[in-house]
Design a protein around this motif. Structure first.
Motif, PDB file in Angstrom:
ATOM      1  N   ASN A   1       0.823  -1.210   0.000  1.00 10.39           N
ATOM      2  CA  ASN A   1       0.000   0.000   0.000  1.00 10.39           C
ATOM      3  C   ASN A   1       0.856   1.259   0.000  1.00 10.39           C
ATOM      4  O   ASN A   1       0.561   2.216  -0.720  1.00 10.39           O
ATOM      5  CB  ASN A   1      -0.942   0.011   1.206  1.00 10.39           C
ATOM      6  CG  ASN A   1      -2.054  -1.002   1.083  1.00 10.39           C
ATOM      7  OD1 ASN A   1      -2.349  -1.503   0.011  1.00 10.39           O
ATOM      8  ND2 ASN A   1      -2.675  -1.317   2.205  1.00 10.39           N
TER       9      ASN A   1
ATOM     10  N   LYS B   1      -6.041   1.205  -5.425  1.00 14.28           N
ATOM     11  CA  LYS B   1      -6.948   0.942  -4.319  1.00 14.28           C
ATOM     12  C   LYS B   1      -6.216   0.071  -3.305  1.00 14.28           C
ATOM     13  O   LYS B   1      -5.716  -0.996  -3.647  1.00 14.28           O
ATOM     14  CB  LYS B   1      -8.201   0.231  -4.810  1.00 14.28           C
ATOM     15  CG  LYS B   1      -9.048   1.107  -5.697  1.00 14.28           C
ATOM     16  CD  LYS B   1     -10.316   0.425  -6.098  1.00 14.28           C
ATOM     17  CE  LYS B   1     -11.137   1.336  -6.990  1.00 14.28           C
ATOM     18  NZ  LYS B   1     -12.368   0.695  -7.429  1.00 14.28           N
ATOM     19  N   SER B   2      -6.151   0.546  -2.076  1.00 14.06           N
ATOM     20  CA  SER B   2      -5.400  -0.174  -1.044  1.00 14.06           C
ATOM     21  C   SER B   2      -6.125  -1.442  -0.620  1.00 14.06           C
ATOM     22  O   SER B   2      -7.326  -1.594  -0.812  1.00 14.06           O
ATOM     23  CB  SER B   2      -5.168   0.724   0.162  1.00 14.06           C
ATOM     24  OG  SER B   2      -6.401   1.060   0.751  1.00 14.06           O
TER      25      SER B   2
END
Length: 65
Positions: free
Chosen positions: A25, A35-36
């Motif tokens: 991330n 998108k984490s």
């Protein structure tokens, strides 16, 4: 004594996976549209003869979203 070792190993492997996701991330945070990922953990009680054993507990990854 062996029960504690299994609990420690399961927790360590789950935390290692969490650390991998956090580092991914952080590395990809500046990327547009990234998108984490997130993890949730769950405590698991081993069953002995169909009855949950309160002594033998382990951790596993419940969900990755």
């Amino acid at each position: 004594m062996a029960d504690g070792i299994y609990a420690a190993v399961s927790g360590a492997s789950a935390q290692s996976r969490a650390l991998d996701i956090v580092s991914n991330n952080l590395a990809n945070a500046p990327t547009t549209g990234f998108k984490s990922q997130h993890l949730t953990f769950e405590e698991v009680l081993h069953k002995v003869d169909g009855v949950p054993n309160q002594v033998q507990r382990q951790v596993r990854i419940d969900e990755s979203y």
